[in-house]
Write a protein that holds these residues in place. Structure first.
Motif, PDB file in Angstrom:
ATOM      1  N   PHE A 236       0.820  -1.208   0.000  1.00  0.00           N
ATOM      2  CA  PHE A 236       0.000   0.000   0.000  1.00  0.00           C
ATOM      3  C   PHE A 236       0.859   1.266   0.000  1.00  0.00           C
ATOM      4  CE2 PHE A 236       0.478  -1.855   4.193  1.00  0.00           C
ATOM      5  CZ  PHE A 236       0.951  -0.808   4.961  1.00  0.00           C
ATOM      6  N   HIS A 237       0.172   2.416  -0.069  1.00  0.00           N
ATOM      7  CA  HIS A 237       0.812   3.727  -0.183  1.00  0.00           C
ATOM      8  C   HIS A 237       0.620   4.527   1.108  1.00  0.00           C
ATOM      9  CE1 HIS A 237       1.516   3.831  -4.642  1.00  0.00           C
ATOM     10  NE2 HIS A 237       0.527   2.952  -4.630  1.00  0.00           N
ATOM     11  N   PRO A 238       1.500   4.418   2.090  1.00  0.00           N
ATOM     12  CA  PRO A 238       1.350   5.236   3.294  1.00  0.00           C
ATOM     13  C   PRO A 238       1.602   6.714   3.041  1.00  0.00           C
ATOM     14  CG  PRO A 238       3.398   4.019   3.364  1.00  0.00           C
ATOM     15  CD  PRO A 238       2.644   3.507   2.176  1.00  0.00           C
ATOM     16  N   GLU A 239       2.297   7.015   1.947  1.00  0.00           N
ATOM     17  CA  GLU A 239       2.611   8.415   1.641  1.00  0.00           C
ATOM     18  C   GLU A 239       1.420   9.181   1.087  1.00  0.00           C
ATOM     19  OE1 GLU A 239       3.027   6.402  -2.311  1.00  0.00           O
ATOM     20  OE2 GLU A 239       3.317   5.881  -0.211  1.00  0.00           O
ATOM     21  N   LEU A 240       0.327   8.481   0.758  1.00  0.00           N
ATOM     22  CA  LEU A 240      -0.863   9.136   0.213  1.00  0.00           C
ATOM     23  C   LEU A 240      -1.920   9.391   1.275  1.00  0.00           C
ATOM     24  CD1 LEU A 240      -1.259   7.313  -3.235  1.00  0.00           C
ATOM     25  CD2 LEU A 240      -0.029   9.425  -2.679  1.00  0.00           C
ATOM     26  N   THR A 241      -1.535   9.300   2.531  1.00  0.00           N
ATOM     27  CA  THR A 241      -2.405   9.637   3.656  1.00  0.00           C
ATOM     28  C   THR A 241      -1.688  10.711   4.481  1.00  0.00           C
ATOM     29  OG1 THR A 241      -1.524   8.188   5.388  1.00  0.00           O
ATOM     30  CG2 THR A 241      -2.940   7.165   3.719  1.00  0.00           C
ATOM     31  N   PRO A 242      -2.395  11.383   5.382  1.00  0.00           N
ATOM     32  CA  PRO A 242      -1.718  12.374   6.238  1.00  0.00           C
ATOM     33  C   PRO A 242      -0.942  11.751   7.386  1.00  0.00           C
ATOM     34  CG  PRO A 242      -4.074  12.332   6.708  1.00  0.00           C
ATOM     35  CD  PRO A 242      -3.866  11.451   5.513  1.00  0.00           C
ATOM     36  N   ASP A 243      -1.001  10.453   7.541  1.00  0.00           N
ATOM     37  CA  ASP A 243      -0.400   9.743   8.672  1.00  0.00           C
ATOM     38  C   ASP A 243       1.070   9.434   8.375  1.00  0.00           C
ATOM     39  OD1 ASP A 243       0.221   7.879  10.744  1.00  0.00           O
ATOM     40  OD2 ASP A 243      -1.897   7.340  10.890  1.00  0.00           O
ATOM     41  N   VAL A 244       1.976   9.873   9.243  1.00  0.00           N
ATOM     42  CA  VAL A 244       3.404   9.645   9.019  1.00  0.00           C
ATOM     43  C   VAL A 244       3.980   8.598   9.972  1.00  0.00           C
ATOM     44  CG1 VAL A 244       3.733  11.973   8.137  1.00  0.00           C
ATOM     45  CG2 VAL A 244       4.167  11.501  10.564  1.00  0.00           C
ATOM     46  N   ARG A 245       3.120   7.879  10.685  1.00  0.00           N
ATOM     47  CA  ARG A 245       3.611   6.892  11.651  1.00  0.00           C
ATOM     48  C   ARG A 245       4.528   5.855  11.030  1.00  0.00           C
ATOM     49  NH1 ARG A 245      -1.439   4.235  14.315  1.00  0.00           N
ATOM     50  NH2 ARG A 245      -2.476   5.211  12.537  1.00  0.00           N
ATOM     51  N   LEU A 246       4.162   5.362   9.850  1.00  0.00           N
ATOM     52  CA  LEU A 246       4.960   4.295   9.241  1.00  0.00           C
ATOM     53  C   LEU A 246       6.322   4.820   8.788  1.00  0.00           C
ATOM     54  CD1 LEU A 246       4.542   1.313   8.901  1.00  0.00           C
ATOM     55  CD2 LEU A 246       3.716   1.701   6.587  1.00  0.00           C
ATOM     56  N   HIS A 247       6.371   6.043   8.328  1.00  0.00           N
ATOM     57  CA  HIS A 247       7.646   6.635   7.957  1.00  0.00           C
ATOM     58  C   HIS A 247       8.530   6.833   9.189  1.00  0.00           C
ATOM     59  CE1 HIS A 247       5.411   7.454   4.264  1.00  0.00           C
ATOM     60  NE2 HIS A 247       6.575   7.669   3.679  1.00  0.00           N
ATOM     61  N   ALA A 248       7.920   7.269  10.300  1.00  0.00           N
ATOM     62  CA  ALA A 248       8.682   7.430  11.542  1.00  0.00           C
ATOM     63  C   ALA A 248       9.190   6.080  12.041  1.00  0.00           C
ATOM     64  CB  ALA A 248       7.803   8.099  12.606  1.00  0.00           C
ATOM     65  N   TRP A 249       8.337   5.057  11.967  1.00  0.00           N
ATOM     66  CA  TRP A 249       8.748   3.720  12.413  1.00  0.00           C
ATOM     67  C   TRP A 249       9.888   3.195  11.554  1.00  0.00           C
ATOM     68  CZ3 TRP A 249       8.637  -0.888   9.637  1.00  0.00           C
ATOM     69  CH2 TRP A 249       8.972  -2.038  10.369  1.00  0.00           C
ATOM     70  N   TRP A 250       9.787   3.379  10.228  1.00  0.00           N
ATOM     71  CA  TRP A 250      10.838   2.876   9.344  1.00  0.00           C
ATOM     72  C   TRP A 250      12.173   3.547   9.644  1.00  0.00           C
ATOM     73  CZ3 TRP A 250      13.592   5.322   5.222  1.00  0.00           C
ATOM     74  CH2 TRP A 250      14.429   4.443   4.512  1.00  0.00           C
ATOM     75  N   LEU A 251      12.146   4.854   9.832  1.00  0.00           N
ATOM     76  CA  LEU A 251      13.379   5.557  10.177  1.00  0.00           C
ATOM     77  C   LEU A 251      13.945   5.038  11.495  1.00  0.00           C
ATOM     78  CD1 LEU A 251      12.445   9.248   9.286  1.00  0.00           C
ATOM     79  CD2 LEU A 251      14.188   7.852   8.157  1.00  0.00           C
ATOM     80  N   GLU A 252      13.089   4.928  12.494  1.00  0.00           N
ATOM     81  CA  GLU A 252      13.529   4.585  13.847  1.00  0.00           C
ATOM     82  C   GLU A 252      13.979   3.140  13.979  1.00  0.00           C
ATOM     83  OE1 GLU A 252      13.826   5.721  18.082  1.00  0.00           O
ATOM     84  OE2 GLU A 252      13.599   6.878  16.232  1.00  0.00           O
ATOM     85  N   GLU A 253      13.244   2.211  13.373  1.00  0.00           N
ATOM     86  CA  GLU A 253      13.459   0.784  13.615  1.00  0.00           C
ATOM     87  C   GLU A 253      14.151   0.045  12.469  1.00  0.00           C
ATOM     88  OE1 GLU A 253      12.962  -0.340  16.501  1.00  0.00           O
ATOM     89  OE2 GLU A 253      11.758   1.286  17.352  1.00  0.00           O
ATOM     90  N   CYS A 254      14.069   0.572  11.253  1.00  0.00           N
ATOM     91  CA  CYS A 254      14.628  -0.142  10.096  1.00  0.00           C
ATOM     92  C   CYS A 254      15.847   0.553   9.495  1.00  0.00           C
ATOM     93  CB  CYS A 254      13.558  -0.295   9.010  1.00  0.00           C
ATOM     94  SG  CYS A 254      12.105  -1.263   9.503  1.00  0.00           S
ATOM     95  N   ALA A 255      15.765   1.865   9.335  1.00  0.00           N
ATOM     96  CA  ALA A 255      16.862   2.568   8.672  1.00  0.00           C
ATOM     97  C   ALA A 255      17.998   2.911   9.625  1.00  0.00           C
ATOM     98  CB  ALA A 255      16.324   3.834   8.006  1.00  0.00           C
ATOM     99  N   LEU A 256      17.706   3.664  10.662  1.00  0.00           N
ATOM    100  CA  LEU A 256      18.772   4.175  11.529  1.00  0.00           C
ATOM    101  C   LEU A 256      19.559   3.100  12.269  1.00  0.00           C
ATOM    102  CD1 LEU A 256      17.079   7.421  12.890  1.00  0.00           C
ATOM    103  CD2 LEU A 256      18.736   7.170  11.032  1.00  0.00           C
ATOM    104  N   PRO A 257      18.959   1.979  12.719  1.00  0.00           N
ATOM    105  CA  PRO A 257      19.773   0.954  13.368  1.00  0.00           C
ATOM    106  C   PRO A 257      20.874   0.390  12.474  1.00  0.00           C
ATOM    107  CG  PRO A 257      17.463   0.621  13.903  1.00  0.00           C
ATOM    108  CD  PRO A 257      17.520   1.685  12.840  1.00  0.00           C
ATOM    109  N   PHE A 258      20.689   0.431  11.159  1.00  0.00           N
ATOM    110  CA  PHE A 258      21.718  -0.057  10.229  1.00  0.00           C
ATOM    111  C   PHE A 258      22.740   1.024   9.889  1.00  0.00           C
ATOM    112  CE2 PHE A 258      18.458  -3.222   9.571  1.00  0.00           C
ATOM    113  CZ  PHE A 258      19.160  -4.384   9.318  1.00  0.00           C
ATOM    114  N   VAL A 259      22.430   2.269  10.261  1.00  0.00           N
ATOM    115  CA  VAL A 259      23.263   3.402   9.859  1.00  0.00           C
ATOM    116  C   VAL A 259      24.091   3.940  11.025  1.00  0.00           C
ATOM    117  CG1 VAL A 259      23.222   5.767   8.993  1.00  0.00           C
ATOM    118  CG2 VAL A 259      21.694   4.047   8.009  1.00  0.00           C
ATOM    119  N   LEU A 260      23.460   4.111  12.175  1.00  0.00           N
ATOM    120  CA  LEU A 260      24.129   4.722  13.324  1.00  0.00           C
ATOM    121  C   LEU A 260      25.044   3.744  14.037  1.00  0.00           C
ATOM    122  CD1 LEU A 260      21.161   6.812  14.759  1.00  0.00           C
ATOM    123  CD2 LEU A 260      23.027   7.570  13.256  1.00  0.00           C
TER     124      LEU A 260
END
Length: 260
Positions: A236-260
């Motif tokens: 699905f398209h989370p970017e086509l809703t006003p809700d940014v929870r999934l983007h925040a979760w991805w940054l916090e739990e999926c992206a940054l743990p592999f980067v920091l």
């Protein structure tokens, strides 16, 4: 203390990349104190060239038209660097709708002539599972893992000519290889991502994140979100809703743990 600098890229060849950029920027701007997001200096950029891809720490592949995105990526010399980014360097990546198709090791209902896949996500993805544009729909999904980033609400999910995860693949011999054609109909055309030497060391399991309810509403149906280590995919398209929870979760739990 100086915050570490992190650059998040959004592939901007075709599709809903502007919306992803906006949601990621909002997720960064509204991050809670003490979160990984707040502890880093995060910038969000669009990616159209090999040079831009080499400058980012994580990447979002947006929804759009998967065949068009793969064709543009091939013509601009980005296809192989994208495979290297995902499958050799194993940097964090999130694919939504068309992006999910591109990240899959195999895709069914492919167009005549085949389609290039980036690969790396050990699934068979079925393109356009729900039908044409007129069969697009939205529904509320239970994504309890996002609750710490907002209130305990259902997530509004938008499905537009959406794929589903048809099968999890745990055999590298089965999931990767040359183009396979069962017969001449578009319904049964299956394409596979090419093998890479790095694949032999990748045995990360696929975790089912979300399934639609079946017709009874009580049991799990079509798989619409999966995670495999550094790779996250949603139908699905989370970017086509006003809700940014999934983007925040991805940054916090999926992206940054592999980067920091």
């Amino acid at each position: 203390m100086t915050k570490p600098e992190v650059t998040i890229g959004v592939l901007a060849l075709q599709g809903a990349f502007i919306e992803h950029v906006s949601h990621l920027q909002k997720a960064v701007a509204t991050a809670k104190a003490g979160s990984k997001i707040a502890s880093a200096q995060i910038s969000v950029v669009t990616v159209r060239t090999v040079e831009q891809l080499s400058s980012v720490d994580a990447l979002v592949l947006p929804g759009g038209e998967s065949t068009s995105i793969s064709l543009i990526a091939e013509r601009t010399g980005l296809l192989e660097p994208l495979r290297d980014f995902v499958r050799v360097q194993r940097k964090p990546v999130w694919g939504t709708c068309a992006g999910l198709i591109l990240l899959s090791d195999q895709a069914s209902k492919a167009k005549k002539g085949g389609q290039n896949l980036i690969g790396g996500l050990h699934v068979l993805c079925q393109r356009n599972h729900f039908g044409r544009q007129t069969e697009s729909f939205s529904c509320n999904l239970a994504l309890p893992f996002t609750n710490p980033y907002d209130v305990d609400d259902l997530f509004p999910a938008v499905f537009i000519r959406a794929p589903i995860i048809e099968q999890l693949l745990d055999d590298s011999t089965a999931r990767l290889g040359a183009l396979k054609i069962e017969d001449n109909s578009e319904e049964s055309l299956v394409v596979s991502a090419p093998r890479l030497e790095a694949d032999k060391d990748d045995a990360t399991a696929v975790e089912i994140i979300c399934q639609l309810p079946d017709s009874t509403g009580t049991e799990a149906g079509d798989i619409v979100a999966v995670r495999q280590g550094h790779i996250f995919g949603t139908s699905f398209h989370p970017e086509l809703t006003p809700d940014v929870r999934l983007h925040a979760w991805w940054l916090e739990e999926c992206a940054l743990p592999f980067v920091l």
